[in-house]
Enzyme design. Structure first.
Site, PDB file in Angstrom:
ATOM      1  N   SER A  26       0.823  -1.211   0.000  1.00 45.38           N
ATOM      2  CA  SER A  26       0.000   0.000   0.000  1.00 45.38           C
ATOM      3  C   SER A  26       0.857   1.261   0.000  1.00 45.38           C
ATOM      4  O   SER A  26       0.724   2.126  -0.867  1.00 45.38           O
ATOM      5  CB  SER A  26      -0.923  -0.003   1.215  1.00 45.38           C
ATOM      6  OG  SER A  26      -1.647   1.214   1.312  1.00 45.38           O
ATOM      7  N   GLN A  85      10.697  -6.686   9.560  1.00 45.00           N
ATOM      8  CA  GLN A  85      11.798  -5.744   9.391  1.00 45.00           C
ATOM      9  C   GLN A  85      13.097  -6.165  10.094  1.00 45.00           C
ATOM     10  O   GLN A  85      14.175  -6.086   9.485  1.00 45.00           O
ATOM     11  CB  GLN A  85      11.385  -4.348   9.874  1.00 45.00           C
ATOM     12  CG  GLN A  85      10.449  -3.615   8.932  1.00 45.00           C
ATOM     13  CD  GLN A  85      10.158  -2.202   9.408  1.00 45.00           C
ATOM     14  OE1 GLN A  85      10.883  -1.637  10.223  1.00 45.00           O
ATOM     15  NE2 GLN A  85       9.082  -1.615   8.895  1.00 45.00           N
ATOM     16  N   HIS A 107       7.134   4.162  10.241  1.00 46.26           N
ATOM     17  CA  HIS A 107       6.609   3.886  11.579  1.00 46.26           C
ATOM     18  C   HIS A 107       7.809   3.592  12.460  1.00 46.26           C
ATOM     19  O   HIS A 107       8.769   2.959  12.030  1.00 46.26           O
ATOM     20  CB  HIS A 107       5.645   2.698  11.539  1.00 46.26           C
ATOM     21  CG  HIS A 107       5.089   2.301  12.879  1.00 46.26           C
ATOM     22  ND1 HIS A 107       4.667   3.225  13.817  1.00 46.26           N
ATOM     23  CD2 HIS A 107       4.887   1.081  13.439  1.00 46.26           C
ATOM     24  CE1 HIS A 107       4.209   2.582  14.880  1.00 46.26           C
ATOM     25  NE2 HIS A 107       4.348   1.287  14.681  1.00 46.26           N
ATOM     26  N   GLU A 194      -4.409   2.738  17.898  1.00 45.73           N
ATOM     27  CA  GLU A 194      -4.872   1.470  17.332  1.00 45.73           C
ATOM     28  C   GLU A 194      -5.572   0.617  18.382  1.00 45.73           C
ATOM     29  O   GLU A 194      -6.643   0.055  18.138  1.00 45.73           O
ATOM     30  CB  GLU A 194      -3.685   0.695  16.754  1.00 45.73           C
ATOM     31  CG  GLU A 194      -3.059   1.328  15.514  1.00 45.73           C
ATOM     32  CD  GLU A 194      -1.723   0.707  15.154  1.00 45.73           C
ATOM     33  OE1 GLU A 194      -1.202   1.036  14.085  1.00 45.73           O
ATOM     34  OE2 GLU A 194      -1.188  -0.100  15.959  1.00 45.73           O
ATOM     35  N   SER A 251     -29.828  13.963  14.483  1.00 44.52           N
ATOM     36  CA  SER A 251     -31.057  14.534  15.030  1.00 44.52           C
ATOM     37  C   SER A 251     -30.818  15.088  16.432  1.00 44.52           C
ATOM     38  O   SER A 251     -29.847  14.729  17.105  1.00 44.52           O
ATOM     39  CB  SER A 251     -32.143  13.456  15.106  1.00 44.52           C
ATOM     40  OG  SER A 251     -31.815  12.492  16.097  1.00 44.52           O
TER      41      SER A 251
END
Length: 331
Positions: A26, A85, A107, A194, A251
């Site tokens: 992504s 990683q 990150h 998260e 509402s």
């Protein structure tokens, strides 16, 4: 709060440098394509046999194995899953690092919790878009951008900030604004968001609401619509204009009921539990648990995935979504 924009970043800093984007998921595809179209010399690093290899080539990108890409590049952006990683770093990245190169992340987990410890003679920075990769890509092609976070962990060359800002500009981030942070702040707030709200808190709140109505004798389909399906309508309003937009749009009955009953549900006891979640993140307990889970082959995660798939909530939801032709068919 420090925010940088296009005029604060110089793409020329990357002139004559090669940027390796490791991963083509992504975020990876968006970073690589945006950088290429910004005039940056980009190579995509993938494992041999990766299904993404031909996709990246078809998009006009140069593709190499991870070790070759790292060896050839001056800036290496690691966009692989957190859990993979450390191993890839130890076996394929670190042996090909040289003094003066830059390691980049989207990150901060592995740097902040010491799963990756780079040598002192390389720059280490983070550019983290605050949006999914498809949005990073789409907005870039429209001449816009997704806001990003920038953090500097190591500045071995004295040029880490300039390179980080140039990278952020290359993917379109400075069009919207790049906010200064630290690896610690980004990692701990991301994990907390998260767990306590976005993924953990919201999903459990919806499940509890659904089960409360079903256990009280209401039809599961009606409970799903009221506690699950309509959540998107509310989140979209908040996304577009904040809580005020949401309260204005619902509402008066919903506004009064929500404002008076919501605090009774999310009370001080819930806030105390949130505080404990945050402490578990800050003291490393969660990171230790997650690292151990991955080393064991993710048995608990696999079990939890199957439990979720087997819930009445998911079965009812699948049936109802089948009635909604306007919802894209995604696995």
């Amino acid at each position: 709060m420090q925010i940088w924009y296009d005029s604060d970043a110089d793409l020329g800093v990357l002139a004559g440098k090669k940027v390796a984007v490791l991963g083509y998921g992504s975020q990876g595809h968006a970073h690589a394509l945006n950088l290429k179209e910004s005039g940056v010399d980009v190579v995509v690093g993938l494992r041999e046999g990766s299904s993404s290899w031909p996709k990246a080539q078809e998009a006009g990108l140069n593709v190499m194995t991870v070790p070759d890409a790292v060896a050839a590049a001056d800036v290496i952006m690691i966009l692989l899953p957190d859990q993979t990683q450390p191993d890839v770093y130890a076996t394929q990245i670190e042996p090909n690092l040289k003094p003066g190169k830059a390691l980049a992340f989207a990150h901060g987990f592995n740097i902040h919790f010491g799963q990756i410890v780079p040598p002192q003679d390389v720059d280490v920075f983070m550019v983290a878009p605050k949006g999914p990769g498809h949005l990073v890509r789409r907005l870039y092609t429209e001449g816009r951008g997704v806001p990003c976070l920038l953090a500097i962990h190591q500045d071995a060359t004295g040029n880490a900030k300039a390179v980080g800002l140039a990278y952020a500009k290359g993917i379109g981030g400075t069009r919207a604004g790049v906010i200064e942070t630290t690896f610690k702040e980004e990692t701990e707030t991301d994990l907390f968001g998260e767990q306590a709200v976005l993924c953990g808190g919201v999903s459990e709140l919806m499940r509890a609401g659904f089960e409360t109505l079903v256990n009280a004798g209401y039809q599961p389909e009606i409970a799903y619509f009221e506690c699950i399906h309509e959540m998107k309508l509310i989140v979209d309003l908040i996304y577009e204009g904040g809580m005020s937009r949401m309260w204005y749009s619902v509402s008066d009955t919903a506004e009064y009921g929500g404002m008076t009953r919501g605090p009774k549900l999310i009370d001080d006891s819930v806030r105390q539990k949130m505080g404990q979640l945050l402490e578990d993140i800050r003291n490393g307990s969660f990171a230790k648990e997650w690292v151990a889970e991955n080393k064991a082959g993710q048995p608990k995660l696999q079990k939890l995935r199957q439990e979720w798939k087997s819930t009445l909530l998911e079965k009812v939801g699948a049936k109802l979504r089948g009635m909604m032709s306007w919802i894209g068919k995604k696995s």
